[in-house]
Design an enzyme around this catalytic site. Structure first.
Site, mmCIF file in Angstrom:
data_model
loop_
_atom_site.group_PDB
_atom_site.id
_atom_site.type_symbol
_atom_site.label_atom_id
_atom_site.label_comp_id
_atom_site.label_asym_id
_atom_site.label_seq_id
_atom_site.Cartn_x
_atom_site.Cartn_y
_atom_site.Cartn_z
ATOM 1 N N ASN A 26 -74.563 9.127 -34.278
ATOM 2 C CA ASN A 26 -75.696 8.403 -34.870
ATOM 3 C C ASN A 26 -76.496 9.310 -35.792
ATOM 4 O O ASN A 26 -76.917 10.395 -35.374
ATOM 5 C CB ASN A 26 -76.618 7.878 -33.769
ATOM 6 C CG ASN A 26 -75.932 6.822 -32.932
ATOM 7 O OD1 ASN A 26 -75.680 5.720 -33.392
ATOM 8 N ND2 ASN A 26 -75.581 7.178 -31.700
ATOM 9 N N SER A 42 -82.099 6.608 -30.622
ATOM 10 C CA SER A 42 -83.210 6.277 -29.728
ATOM 11 C C SER A 42 -83.042 6.866 -28.328
ATOM 12 O O SER A 42 -82.056 7.535 -28.025
ATOM 13 C CB SER A 42 -83.365 4.759 -29.652
ATOM 14 O OG SER A 42 -82.159 4.185 -29.218
ATOM 15 N N LYS A 62 -69.180 4.159 -39.240
ATOM 16 C CA LYS A 62 -68.015 4.345 -38.356
ATOM 17 C C LYS A 62 -66.758 4.686 -39.159
ATOM 18 O O LYS A 62 -65.836 5.324 -38.654
ATOM 19 C CB LYS A 62 -67.794 3.115 -37.494
ATOM 20 C CG LYS A 62 -68.578 3.213 -36.173
ATOM 21 C CD LYS A 62 -69.687 2.299 -36.029
ATOM 22 C CE LYS A 62 -70.497 2.562 -34.779
ATOM 23 N NZ LYS A 62 -71.888 2.131 -34.953
ATOM 24 N N LYS A 70 -64.798 -2.274 -34.635
ATOM 25 C CA LYS A 70 -66.200 -1.988 -34.989
ATOM 26 C C LYS A 70 -66.476 -2.183 -36.471
ATOM 27 O O LYS A 70 -65.773 -1.631 -37.312
ATOM 28 C CB LYS A 70 -66.538 -0.528 -34.652
ATOM 29 C CG LYS A 70 -66.355 -0.140 -33.215
ATOM 30 C CD LYS A 70 -66.938 1.249 -32.978
ATOM 31 C CE LYS A 70 -66.622 1.744 -31.595
ATOM 32 N NZ LYS A 70 -67.261 3.046 -31.333
ATOM 33 N N GLY A 129 -76.993 -0.168 -33.592
ATOM 34 C CA GLY A 129 -77.988 -0.821 -32.756
ATOM 35 C C GLY A 129 -77.412 -1.674 -31.653
ATOM 36 O O GLY A 129 -78.148 -2.312 -30.903
HETATM 37 P P1 ADP Z 1 -73.518 1.149 -31.903
HETATM 38 O O1 ADP Z 1 -73.714 1.985 -33.118
HETATM 39 O O2 ADP Z 1 -73.817 -0.286 -32.135
HETATM 40 O O3 ADP Z 1 -74.209 1.721 -30.701
HETATM 41 P P2 ADP Z 1 -71.055 2.026 -30.597
HETATM 42 O O4 ADP Z 1 -69.889 2.558 -31.335
HETATM 43 O O5 ADP Z 1 -71.857 3.015 -29.866
HETATM 44 O O6 ADP Z 1 -71.938 1.183 -31.631
HETATM 45 O O7 ADP Z 1 -70.552 0.906 -29.594
HETATM 46 C C1 ADP Z 1 -71.441 0.238 -28.720
HETATM 47 C C2 ADP Z 1 -71.002 0.388 -27.274
HETATM 48 O O8 ADP Z 1 -69.645 -0.052 -27.128
HETATM 49 C C3 ADP Z 1 -70.988 1.818 -26.769
HETATM 50 O O9 ADP Z 1 -72.257 2.200 -26.283
HETATM 51 C C4 ADP Z 1 -69.941 1.752 -25.654
HETATM 52 O O10 ADP Z 1 -70.487 1.244 -24.459
HETATM 53 C C5 ADP Z 1 -68.945 0.735 -26.191
HETATM 54 N N1 ADP Z 1 -67.850 1.441 -26.890
HETATM 55 C C6 ADP Z 1 -67.779 1.719 -28.211
HETATM 56 N N2 ADP Z 1 -66.650 2.383 -28.516
HETATM 57 C C7 ADP Z 1 -65.982 2.550 -27.351
HETATM 58 C C8 ADP Z 1 -64.737 3.159 -26.982
HETATM 59 N N3 ADP Z 1 -63.931 3.715 -27.882
HETATM 60 N N4 ADP Z 1 -64.375 3.132 -25.668
HETATM 61 C C9 ADP Z 1 -65.158 2.555 -24.743
HETATM 62 N N5 ADP Z 1 -66.327 1.953 -25.018
HETATM 63 C C10 ADP Z 1 -66.751 1.951 -26.313
HETATM 64 MG MG MG Z 2 -74.816 3.802 -33.247
HETATM 65 MG MG MG Z 3 -73.833 3.502 -29.775
#
Ligand code: ADP
Ligand code: MG
Ligand code: MG
Length: 507
Positions: free
Chosen positions: A158, A163, A336, A398, A403
């Site tokens: 991030n 946060s 991403k 993704k 957020g």
């Molecule tokens: P954001 O920027 O919206 O937080 P994330 O990439 O962190 O996006 O994805 C949100 C949530 O999805 C993460 O906090 C996690 O719980 C789950 N997640 C994302 N990528 C993975 C992954 N490769 N394996 C397992 N869980 C994942």
């Molecule tokens: Mg994020």
């Molecule tokens: Mg995240």
């Protein structure tokens, strides 16, 4: 409950023990600001017409077991990650190639890039950038190796509005407090010990980052006193998380800050002829401040841009001489897609930004497999994996969003793609799901007690202040966050209502 790798953890509690623990947790959390504003679904407008109520933030009752070497590695590589992402943000040419792939299919990314180009045409008047970063990981155990050691795999990095640094310091303090008053039963104390509970230093450390930027800005050119500006969403339920940083910024660093909702930027701030950003608080007629640092806790999601006015506001801020946390290029470095390009096997990208081989190797070890959904060879393979129900169940899809609540998981991927025009597929990346070892814990949310299998996500904060020319003025690891969610939920966001704030019990 899931069969945990620590079957006796957390211990069962008698009614009296549970009562004692919960009473202490509820009182400590409110007394120390481990709190959020209640959700409208929890407390209605008529019950709280003046918005005075607060409630304990969702937290875990016990600190979750976390492998010590994984924790230590996450903290140890944070400075390298800070350097990596600051180098990406400085490399406009490289970032352009990534953004160009997205611009045709992602309006939000395209608009952010347009703002960068517009400010560039006129000329940037600030060469310093501040990053308050958070690198997120899950523990992974290679299923193909019999004696595989747990290791951390990065979920995402991030670069904007990272946060929970405020609440994270508080929850580790609270778990330590509960241990110190013997609120945890004796059968838990072989695992929970004071020296296995690391205190997260995120509050003072992130505030020190804002203070370093404030100082590096130099003296006022407008003759107005200097301040830091928190650009926030309104209303913000997670306000205390941000307040802890504000209070530490003032108490420990003597720096004045203000909170301005994104939609008030154009009415409450002006640029003078030198593009100094002048903030005139509506409550203090005749008093103005020169802004040294803009700390964005808003502006990361399209939802914050209701219309052209918000885009004008973002451009207005970016044109200013204030230091941005983050700059537009740093914001875009957090896409991403950037993570996916870095993770491309045998690619030259990581070495471009991290010339030291040993450091690059260490970072590479934290990458999980991520694929593009374009027409490249890897992209075509990813398309095959994502459209087949059998294989899709091992992946998450993704978009370029922040957020929480934006991803598509496992079996939902093929029907989602079926409905999406194929020309838009490259706006997404496909990532292998990280499957952490099973654990149990108890989550307290809105006073409700939920016991069961959980999944933890470690976040490591980083502070980095650099010049566009390449000089890094400040770079440090800034504490940690552990978020824990029920293992039935794919999403982990605490604010989005899926997870709880936790602390590490190192094992
Ligand atoms: P954001 O920027 O919206 O937080 P994330 O990439 O962190 O996006 O994805 C949100 C949530 O999805 C993460 O906090 C996690 O719980 C789950 N997640 C994302 N990528 C993975 C992954 N490769 N394996 C397992 N869980 C994942
Ligand atoms: Mg994020
Ligand atoms: Mg995240």
């Amino acid at each position: 409950m899931t069969k945990s790798i620590y079957p006796a953890y957390p211990p069962d509690l008698s009614d009296e023990q549970a009562q004692f623990l919960l009473t202490n947790l509820k009182d400590w959390s409110i007394a120390h600001g481990l709190a959020v504003r209640p959700a409208p679904s929890f407390v209605s407008q008529s019950q709280d017409p003046t918005g005075v109520l607060a409630t304990s933030a969702p937290v875990t009752l016990f600190p979750s077991p976390f492998p010590r070497h994984c924790y230590e590695e996450g903290l140890a590589i944070q400075k390298a990650y800070n350097e990596l992402y600051s180098a990406i943000a400085r490399d406009e040419e490289w970032l352009k190639t990534v953004v160009e792939e997205l611009a045709g299919v992602d309006d939000f990314v395209a608009k952010l890039w347009q703002i960068h180009l517009e400010v560039k045409r006129e000329g940037y008047v600030q060469d310093l950038t501040l990053g308050l970063f958070r690198s997120d990981y899950m523990v992974h155990v290679d299923p193909k190796e019999a004696d595989a050691k747990p290791e951390i795999k990065q979920v995402e990095f991030n670069t904007i509005a990272s946060s929970f640094g405020g609440l994270s310091s508080k929850v580790s303090e609270m778990h330590k407090y509960l241990l110190s008053i013997d609120a945890y039963p004796p059968q838990a104390t072989p695992i929970i010990k004071q020296d296995s509970l690391p205190q997260s230093k995120s509050v003072p450390s992130l505030a020190a980052g804002l203070a370093a930027s404030h100082r590096a800005y130099g003296s006022s050119r407008s003759s107005h006193p200097l301040c830091v500006l928190f650009v926030v969403q309104g209303p913000e339920r997670n306000v205390f998380d941000q307040r802890h940083l504000e209070y530490s910024l003032l108490a420990e660093n003597g720096v004045r800050s203000f909170r301005v909702p994104f939609h008030k930027i154009l009415s409450d701030t002006k640029l003078d002829s030198e593009r100094n950003l002048i903030y005139s608080p509506p409550h203090a007629v005749g008093q103005s401040y020169e802004v040294t640092t803009i700390y964005y806790r808003a502006g990361y999601t399209p939802d914050d841009y209701a219309g052209e006015e918000e885009w004008t506001a973002r451009l207005h801020l970016e044109r200013s001489r204030a230091i941005k946390c983050p700059s537009i290029l740093t914001h875009l470095a957090g896409c991403k897609k950037v993570q996916q390009v870095l993770a491309t096997p045998h690619s030259p990208h990581l070495a471009r930004f991290v010339p030291d081989e040993a450091t690059a190797k260490r970072l590479l070890k934290t990458f999980a497999p991520i694929y593009p959904l374009d027409k490249s060879e890897a992209g075509l393979e990813a398309r095959r994996l994502a459209t087949d129900v059998g294989s899709a169940s091992r992946y998450v899809l993704k978009p370029q969003r922040e957020g929480g609540g934006n991803n598509i998981y496992r079996a939902s991927i093929p029907p989602f793609l079926e409905k999406l025009a194929e020309t838009n597929w490259p706006a997404y990346i496909l990532m292998e799901m990280i499957e952490p070892p099973a654990l149990n814990n108890v989550i307290i949310r809105n006073g409700e007690v939920q016991k069961g299998g959980v999944i933890g996500e470690l976040g490591v904060y980083g502070v980095c202040l650099w010049r566009s020319g390449g000089q890094i003025l400040e770079n440090w690891e800034a504490g940690y966050l552990l978020r824990t969610k029920g293992d039935q939920s794919e999403e982990g966001g605490v604010a989005a209502g899926f997870g709880a704030v936790d602390s590490c019990c190192l094992i």
